[in-house]
Design an enzyme around this catalytic site. Sequence first.
Site, PDB file in Angstrom:
ATOM      1  N   ASP A  17       0.825  -1.217   0.000  1.00 31.60           N
ATOM      2  CA  ASP A  17       0.000   0.000   0.000  1.00 31.60           C
ATOM      3  C   ASP A  17       0.858   1.264   0.000  1.00 31.60           C
ATOM      4  O   ASP A  17       1.971   1.265   0.539  1.00 31.60           O
ATOM      5  CB  ASP A  17      -0.905  -0.027   1.247  1.00 31.60           C
ATOM      6  CG  ASP A  17      -2.086   0.907   1.104  1.00 31.60           C
ATOM      7  OD1 ASP A  17      -2.296   1.465   0.012  1.00 31.60           O
ATOM      8  OD2 ASP A  17      -2.811   1.073   2.106  1.00 31.60           O
ATOM      9  N   ASN A  19       1.346   3.415  -2.903  1.00 29.85           N
ATOM     10  CA  ASN A  19       1.932   3.836  -4.193  1.00 29.85           C
ATOM     11  C   ASN A  19       1.443   5.230  -4.591  1.00 29.85           C
ATOM     12  O   ASN A  19       2.230   6.055  -5.064  1.00 29.85           O
ATOM     13  CB  ASN A  19       1.539   2.860  -5.308  1.00 29.85           C
ATOM     14  CG  ASN A  19       2.144   1.491  -5.124  1.00 29.85           C
ATOM     15  OD1 ASN A  19       3.023   1.306  -4.306  1.00 29.85           O
ATOM     16  ND2 ASN A  19       1.662   0.524  -5.879  1.00 29.85           N
ATOM     17  N   GLY A  20       0.140   5.456  -4.441  1.00 27.48           N
ATOM     18  CA  GLY A  20      -0.456   6.735  -4.846  1.00 27.48           C
ATOM     19  C   GLY A  20       0.131   7.882  -4.035  1.00 27.48           C
ATOM     20  O   GLY A  20       0.527   8.919  -4.597  1.00 27.48           O
ATOM     21  N   ARG A  30      -0.447   9.185  -9.944  1.00 29.79           N
ATOM     22  CA  ARG A  30      -0.505   7.981  -9.100  1.00 29.79           C
ATOM     23  C   ARG A  30       0.143   6.760  -9.781  1.00 29.79           C
ATOM     24  O   ARG A  30       0.793   5.954  -9.124  1.00 29.79           O
ATOM     25  CB  ARG A  30      -1.967   7.645  -8.771  1.00 29.79           C
ATOM     26  CG  ARG A  30      -2.639   8.663  -7.859  1.00 29.79           C
ATOM     27  CD  ARG A  30      -4.120   8.302  -7.678  1.00 29.79           C
ATOM     28  NE  ARG A  30      -4.274   6.934  -7.220  1.00 29.79           N
ATOM     29  CZ  ARG A  30      -4.122   6.547  -5.953  1.00 29.79           C
ATOM     30  NH1 ARG A  30      -3.821   7.430  -5.023  1.00 29.79           N
ATOM     31  NH2 ARG A  30      -4.275   5.292  -5.618  1.00 29.79           N
ATOM     32  N   HIS A  34       2.706   3.272  -8.934  1.00 30.01           N
ATOM     33  CA  HIS A  34       2.495   1.840  -9.222  1.00 30.01           C
ATOM     34  C   HIS A  34       3.691   1.267  -9.987  1.00 30.01           C
ATOM     35  O   HIS A  34       4.094   0.128  -9.754  1.00 30.01           O
ATOM     36  CB  HIS A  34       1.209   1.640 -10.030  1.00 30.01           C
ATOM     37  CG  HIS A  34      -0.033   2.035  -9.273  1.00 30.01           C
ATOM     38  ND1 HIS A  34      -0.242   1.697  -7.955  1.00 30.01           N
ATOM     39  CD2 HIS A  34      -1.128   2.747  -9.647  1.00 30.01           C
ATOM     40  CE1 HIS A  34      -1.408   2.182  -7.565  1.00 30.01           C
ATOM     41  NE2 HIS A  34      -1.963   2.827  -8.561  1.00 30.01           N
ATOM     42  N   THR A  63     -11.026  -6.754  -5.156  1.00 33.19           N
ATOM     43  CA  THR A  63     -12.351  -6.658  -5.809  1.00 33.19           C
ATOM     44  C   THR A  63     -12.905  -5.233  -5.666  1.00 33.19           C
ATOM     45  O   THR A  63     -13.775  -4.831  -6.430  1.00 33.19           O
ATOM     46  CB  THR A  63     -13.340  -7.680  -5.195  1.00 33.19           C
ATOM     47  OG1 THR A  63     -13.237  -7.612  -3.767  1.00 33.19           O
ATOM     48  CG2 THR A  63     -13.036  -9.097  -5.632  1.00 33.19           C
ATOM     49  N   GLU A  64     -12.387  -4.468  -4.708  1.00 30.89           N
ATOM     50  CA  GLU A  64     -12.849  -3.083  -4.499  1.00 30.89           C
ATOM     51  C   GLU A  64     -12.096  -2.088  -5.404  1.00 30.89           C
ATOM     52  O   GLU A  64     -12.547  -0.959  -5.584  1.00 30.89           O
ATOM     53  CB  GLU A  64     -12.633  -2.658  -3.029  1.00 30.89           C
ATOM     54  CG  GLU A  64     -13.602  -3.304  -2.037  1.00 30.89           C
ATOM     55  CD  GLU A  64     -13.330  -4.778  -1.791  1.00 30.89           C
ATOM     56  OE1 GLU A  64     -12.140  -5.185  -1.770  1.00 30.89           O
ATOM     57  OE2 GLU A  64     -14.306  -5.553  -1.655  1.00 30.89           O
ATOM     58  N   LEU A 128      10.517 -20.658  -4.503  1.00 32.09           N
ATOM     59  CA  LEU A 128       9.505 -19.767  -3.926  1.00 32.09           C
ATOM     60  C   LEU A 128       8.221 -19.758  -4.761  1.00 32.09           C
ATOM     61  O   LEU A 128       8.279 -19.653  -5.984  1.00 32.09           O
ATOM     62  CB  LEU A 128      10.087 -18.334  -3.886  1.00 32.09           C
ATOM     63  CG  LEU A 128       9.117 -17.202  -3.536  1.00 32.09           C
ATOM     64  CD1 LEU A 128       8.746 -17.235  -2.052  1.00 32.09           C
ATOM     65  CD2 LEU A 128       9.714 -15.840  -3.887  1.00 32.09           C
TER      66      LEU A 128
HETATM   67  C1  FPP Z   1      -1.945   0.220  -3.382  1.00 30.94           C
HETATM   68  O1  FPP Z   1      -1.464   1.545  -3.427  1.00 30.94           O
HETATM   69  C2  FPP Z   1      -1.343  -0.582  -4.446  1.00 30.94           C
HETATM   70  C3  FPP Z   1      -2.020  -1.158  -5.479  1.00 30.94           C
HETATM   71  C4  FPP Z   1      -3.482  -1.041  -5.662  1.00 30.94           C
HETATM   72  C5  FPP Z   1      -1.313  -1.946  -6.520  1.00 30.94           C
HETATM   73  C6  FPP Z   1      -0.148  -2.718  -6.012  1.00 30.94           C
HETATM   74  C7  FPP Z   1       0.472  -3.573  -7.053  1.00 30.94           C
HETATM   75  C8  FPP Z   1       1.812  -3.660  -7.257  1.00 30.94           C
HETATM   76  C9  FPP Z   1       2.781  -2.898  -6.458  1.00 30.94           C
HETATM   77  C10 FPP Z   1       2.421  -4.567  -8.270  1.00 30.94           C
HETATM   78  C11 FPP Z   1       1.533  -5.649  -8.811  1.00 30.94           C
HETATM   79  C12 FPP Z   1       2.331  -6.661  -9.506  1.00 30.94           C
HETATM   80  C13 FPP Z   1       1.841  -7.660 -10.271  1.00 30.94           C
HETATM   81  C14 FPP Z   1       2.763  -8.700 -10.737  1.00 30.94           C
HETATM   82  C15 FPP Z   1       0.425  -7.757 -10.672  1.00 30.94           C
HETATM   83  P1  FPP Z   1      -2.522   2.721  -3.478  1.00 30.94           P
HETATM   84  O2  FPP Z   1      -2.731   3.120  -4.885  1.00 30.94           O
HETATM   85  O3  FPP Z   1      -3.772   2.324  -2.747  1.00 30.94           O
HETATM   86  O4  FPP Z   1      -1.769   3.849  -2.686  1.00 30.94           O
HETATM   87  P2  FPP Z   1      -2.444   5.011  -1.832  1.00 30.94           P
HETATM   88  O5  FPP Z   1      -3.111   4.340  -0.665  1.00 30.94           O
HETATM   89  O6  FPP Z   1      -1.279   5.851  -1.445  1.00 30.94           O
HETATM   90  O7  FPP Z   1      -3.401   5.715  -2.728  1.00 30.94           O
END
Ligand code: FPP
Length: 240
Positions: A17, A19-20, A30, A34, A63-64, A128
């Site tokens: 969690d 990334n945004g 955002r 990612h 799913t959300e 793994l």
């Molecule tokens: C949440 O951050 C993150 C996600 C919804 C996506 C996470 C996915 C990856 C890091 C890589 C996925 C890899 C594969 C192989 C499919 P957020 O956007 O909710 O951040 P925020 O809470 O700061 O807005």
Amino acid sequence: MQVTPNSIPKHLAIIMDGNGRWAKKRMMPRVYGHRKGVERLKEIVMRCHQLKIKVLTVYAFSTENWARPKDEVNYLMKLPESFFKDFMPQLMENQVKITVIGQVEALPAETQAMMREALEKTKDNQGLILNIALNYGGRDEILRAVQSISRCVANQELKVDEIDQTLMDQHLMTGFLGDLAQPDLMIRTSGELRLSNFLLWQLAYSEFYFTEVLWPDFTAEELDKAIESYAKRQRRYGKV
Ligand code: FPP
């Protein structure tokens, strides 16, 4: 790291969690967060491999998450491609096996194709297990297990009294993991203190580690800190 092999979790689960927020702090869109998040996942996969962790389950799309802006959802659907495109040789070299949990059938055709290819290529790997939760929701998973068990009862393949926890384990999406289905440690980054519908049944006895660090900053050293914290805990499973 000062930990012995038996203080390393066998199954590690991560809610990646933040990334945004990471991107916003840098005045970037955002999706930039990612993209960095995918790169960080590669580093964490390699560290888990070095530590001989057996299963790493990551929450990639819930799913959300469909409720996000369309452009962001489209970008998230392309993450498997950016992950596997240049990382597959390393996954193969290190015997990493890809598995998936969630409603993959409801994903765009290209995302499904990308996942199918990764599952097929890595299916005989012995190292793994990188288990990707994609269009996954814990309540949805439990409902589907209940429906599947109910069908067995309706078909008279099963009696109601035969329904127990082991049977439930088998009907969940993690059934293929057998004894390894319950994570020993669950990490959530970015300071949020919630489960957000992740592995609701499987996390019943797991240790939790929450950190303020945002996912794109969650380095292998940060993972080591989480494992050191886990190694100090004593798991009692409800006993004294
Ligand atoms: C949440 O951050 C993150 C996600 C919804 C996506 C996470 C996915 C990856 C890091 C890589 C996925 C890899 C594969 C192989 C499919 P957020 O956007 O909710 O951040 P925020 O809470 O700061 O807005």
